[in-house]
Design a protein around this motif. Structure first.
Motif, PDB file in Angstrom:
ATOM      1  N   GLU A  92       1.987   4.511  -6.008  1.00  0.00           N
ATOM      2  CA  GLU A  92       2.823   5.703  -6.125  1.00  0.00           C
ATOM      3  C   GLU A  92       3.536   5.938  -4.801  1.00  0.00           C
ATOM      4  OE1 GLU A  92       2.227  10.535  -6.899  1.00  0.00           O
ATOM      5  OE2 GLU A  92       0.511   9.158  -6.925  1.00  0.00           O
ATOM      6  N   LYS A  93       4.783   6.373  -4.880  1.00  0.00           N
ATOM      7  CA  LYS A  93       5.538   6.744  -3.686  1.00  0.00           C
ATOM      8  C   LYS A  93       5.540   8.259  -3.537  1.00  0.00           C
ATOM      9  CE  LYS A  93       8.756   2.805  -3.757  1.00  0.00           C
ATOM     10  NZ  LYS A  93      10.194   2.404  -3.829  1.00  0.00           N
ATOM     11  N   VAL A  94       5.363   8.721  -2.316  1.00  0.00           N
ATOM     12  CA  VAL A  94       5.448  10.143  -1.992  1.00  0.00           C
ATOM     13  C   VAL A  94       6.552  10.306  -0.951  1.00  0.00           C
ATOM     14  CG1 VAL A  94       4.246  12.146  -1.039  1.00  0.00           C
ATOM     15  CG2 VAL A  94       3.000  10.497  -2.457  1.00  0.00           C
ATOM     16  N   ASN A  95       7.464  11.214  -1.217  1.00  0.00           N
ATOM     17  CA  ASN A  95       8.638  11.351  -0.350  1.00  0.00           C
ATOM     18  C   ASN A  95       9.358  10.011  -0.172  1.00  0.00           C
ATOM     19  OD1 ASN A  95       8.560  14.084   0.026  1.00  0.00           O
ATOM     20  ND2 ASN A  95       7.548  14.018   2.022  1.00  0.00           N
ATOM     21  N   SER A  98       6.285   7.058   1.640  1.00  0.00           N
ATOM     22  CA  SER A  98       4.827   7.003   1.778  1.00  0.00           C
ATOM     23  C   SER A  98       4.248   6.352   0.532  1.00  0.00           C
ATOM     24  CB  SER A  98       4.237   8.402   1.958  1.00  0.00           C
ATOM     25  OG  SER A  98       4.547   8.909   3.226  1.00  0.00           O
ATOM     26  N   LEU A  99       3.194   5.586   0.712  1.00  0.00           N
ATOM     27  CA  LEU A  99       2.637   4.799  -0.390  1.00  0.00           C
ATOM     28  C   LEU A  99       1.174   5.140  -0.625  1.00  0.00           C
ATOM     29  CD1 LEU A  99       4.104   1.336   0.679  1.00  0.00           C
ATOM     30  CD2 LEU A  99       5.111   2.974  -0.916  1.00  0.00           C
ATOM     31  N   ILE A 100       0.821   5.317  -1.898  1.00  0.00           N
ATOM     32  CA  ILE A 100      -0.569   5.493  -2.302  1.00  0.00           C
ATOM     33  C   ILE A 100      -0.910   4.367  -3.279  1.00  0.00           C
ATOM     34  CG2 ILE A 100      -2.267   6.959  -3.444  1.00  0.00           C
ATOM     35  CD1 ILE A 100      -0.542   9.364  -2.807  1.00  0.00           C
ATOM     36  N   TYR A 101      -1.940   3.589  -2.957  1.00  0.00           N
ATOM     37  CA  TYR A 101      -2.467   2.572  -3.870  1.00  0.00           C
ATOM     38  C   TYR A 101      -3.851   3.029  -4.334  1.00  0.00           C
ATOM     39  CZ  TYR A 101       1.089  -0.704  -2.097  1.00  0.00           C
ATOM     40  OH  TYR A 101       2.272  -1.322  -1.752  1.00  0.00           O
ATOM     41  N   LEU A 102      -4.074   3.006  -5.625  1.00  0.00           N
ATOM     42  CA  LEU A 102      -5.370   3.394  -6.182  1.00  0.00           C
ATOM     43  C   LEU A 102      -6.012   2.203  -6.878  1.00  0.00           C
ATOM     44  CD1 LEU A 102      -7.636   5.248  -7.148  1.00  0.00           C
ATOM     45  CD2 LEU A 102      -6.127   6.024  -9.003  1.00  0.00           C
TER      46      LEU A 102
END
Length: 484
Positions: A92-95, A98-102
């Motif tokens: 997921e991208k934030v702003n 920024s990257l979130i990997y789950l």
């Protein structure tokens, strides 16, 4: 008189027995190393890291200077370099940057764990480009060394973690807990649109972590007196950072008829008083814990002193105050950085201002810091204001997460001594404490004093061995964390 001497001798004997007993019963808190069997494809891992270093993902204080095309290309590179990661993990991208990997675990009842890093880097100081032995964004690999901005701070963390996940996926590894990997893009200027935004996103979803591991301390030789082995320090807190403004206004006039105390003189006197008095030194908190962990590994003389801290604390503090680095571990520091006054050599300035950077110890509120400054300078004509942040929370050094960090580091590096400490600089970890029980700061590489100077400086580099060992550490850490 004889009875007095006998009594003194008896007391001295008890003193010796007690202190010697304390020294010999100080037990090591380091886990037994279990050498890792991880085998990394070095050539492929090097190629991916080297390429990642060529992207100029530079953070500027002036955000209008960001070249987001480089950031877009870097994210595309990650997709192309780690297809299996992007296929099996949720991203997921934030702003936007920024990257979130789950990485979903098999047991949703357990709290997730998180690893965070950042892929933005500081600029190369204008005029120093030719001082680099290899171009700063070349990613060149020469004589066992990888060159470029981000090798230490902190594309190493981003690429090292993705390499670790890629390796574990190849091994068909499945975590028990949910594992998050979170990569910011503006850590070098505070992380307000990166890590902070990630935290707000996850907080709104009710996600809280068992622990977060970020960059921070590292493994350094000859770091602690009396300890021959390399010492790896894990930040369990970071000092607050604040700025105090000292300002005075008054009549100016011609320099030929000055008052005995001019505006400049009064500000200078205030700074001199602050530097002379300094904040009170106190070996407590993370600084105290550092020596509790390393004392068992010291030679006999140093171990004797630190095993009996209740007796020798004043001496220990006096020794620590002799060096800036160790002094910063036990007190709030005062650093005058800017002085503004006057425009004409023969005219008294009507206003004088000084700015003082403060790195604040855990447990010291900003208001108390301000009161100390006001009381110390003792000049009602000088207005004092303070802004900034207090120190972060202090995370546990007795947790299973901290023990996992110790174990993972020793599995990779063998005889390294791992201990908690107080981090002086800032990191994204401070944002994550809002959603994590514990936050830790550790860069799993061996650094020399020269390496520490290269971070944010000229000729930033890392050895191939260090890079590969960082990947191994992250693999071990992911495995161990899922056994907690």
């Amino acid at each position: 008189m004889k009875i007095i001497f006998i009594s003194i001798g008896f007391i001295f004997l008890i003193f010796i027995v007690v202190t010697i007993f304390n020294t010999f019963t100080t037990k090591s808190v380091q886990p037994t190393a279990e050498p890792t069997d991880i085998s990394i494809d070095q050539e492929a891992a090097l190629k991916r890291f080297s390429t990642a270093l060529t992207y100029q993902t530079i953070s500027y204080q002036d955000r209008t200077k960001f070249n987001f095309e480089e950031f877009d290309q870097f994210i595309t590179l990650l997709e192309e370099s780690y297809p299996e990661v992007h296929q099996q993990l949720e991203r997921e991208k934030v702003n936007q940057y920024s990257l979130i990997y789950l990485w979903k675990g098999t047991d949703s009842t357990q709290k997730p764990i998180g690893f965070t890093s950042h892929y933005d880097v500081v600029p190369v100081l204008e005029g120093t480009e030719n001082n680099w032995e290899q171009p700063p964004f070349s990613g060149n690999v020469v004589d066992g060394v990888i060159w470029g901005r981000g090798t230490l701070d902190d594309k190493l963390g981003v690429i090292g973690l993705l390499e670790a996940v890629d390796y574990l996926l190849e091994q068909d590894y499945q975590p028990t807990r949910d594992v998050y990997f979170m990569f910011g893009f503006d850590e070098e200027i505070g992380g307000d649109q990166g890590a902070k935004a990630i935290v707000e996103t996850l907080k709104n979803r009710g996600v809280t972590f068992e622990f977060i591991l970020d960059e921070g301390g590292a493994i350094v030789e000859n770091m602690v007196p009396g300890v021959s082995n390399p010492v790896g320090v894990v930040g369990i807190s970071e000092k607050g950072s604040a700025t105090a403004e000292l300002m005075i206004e008054g009549s100016g006039g011609h320099s030929s008829q000055p008052e005995d105390r001019t505006n400049i003189g009064r500000i200078a006197r205030a700074i001199a008083r602050l530097e002379e008095k300094q904040f009170k030194a106190d070996l407590r908190g993370p600084g105290e814990e550092l020596f509790e962990y390393v004392a068992p590994e010291m030679n006999f003389g140093m171990k004797y002193v630190f095993a009996n801290k209740f007796l020798f604390e004043p001496i220990i503090e006096k020794i620590l105050l002799q060096q800036p680095a160790s002094a910063a571990m036990i007190r709030t520091t005062i650093a005058p950085t800017i002085f503004q006054a006057g425009e004409q050599y023969n005219a008294l300035p009507e206003k004088a201002t000084a700015f003082v950077n403060l790195r604040i110890m855990p447990g010291e509120p900003l208001e108390e810091v301000k009161d100390f400054i006001v009381d110390t300078i003792d000049d009602k004509g000088i207005k004092v204001s303070i802004s900034g942040s207090e120190a972060s929370n202090v995370s546990s050094s007795n947790s299973k997460a901290f023990q996992s960090i110790q174990q993972a580091a020793r599995n990779v590096y063998g005889d390294v001594v791992i201990a908690p400490y107080l981090m002086f600089a800032g990191s994204d970890a401070k944002h994550y404490e809002a959603i994590s029980e514990n936050t830790y700061r550790f860069l799993p590489v061996k650094l020399t004093s020269e390496d520490l100077q290269r971070m944010h400086g000229t000729n930033e580099q890392i050895s191939i061995e260090n890079y590969i060992n960082a990947i191994k550490f992250y693999v071990e850490m992911i495995r161990l964390s899922n056994k907690m």
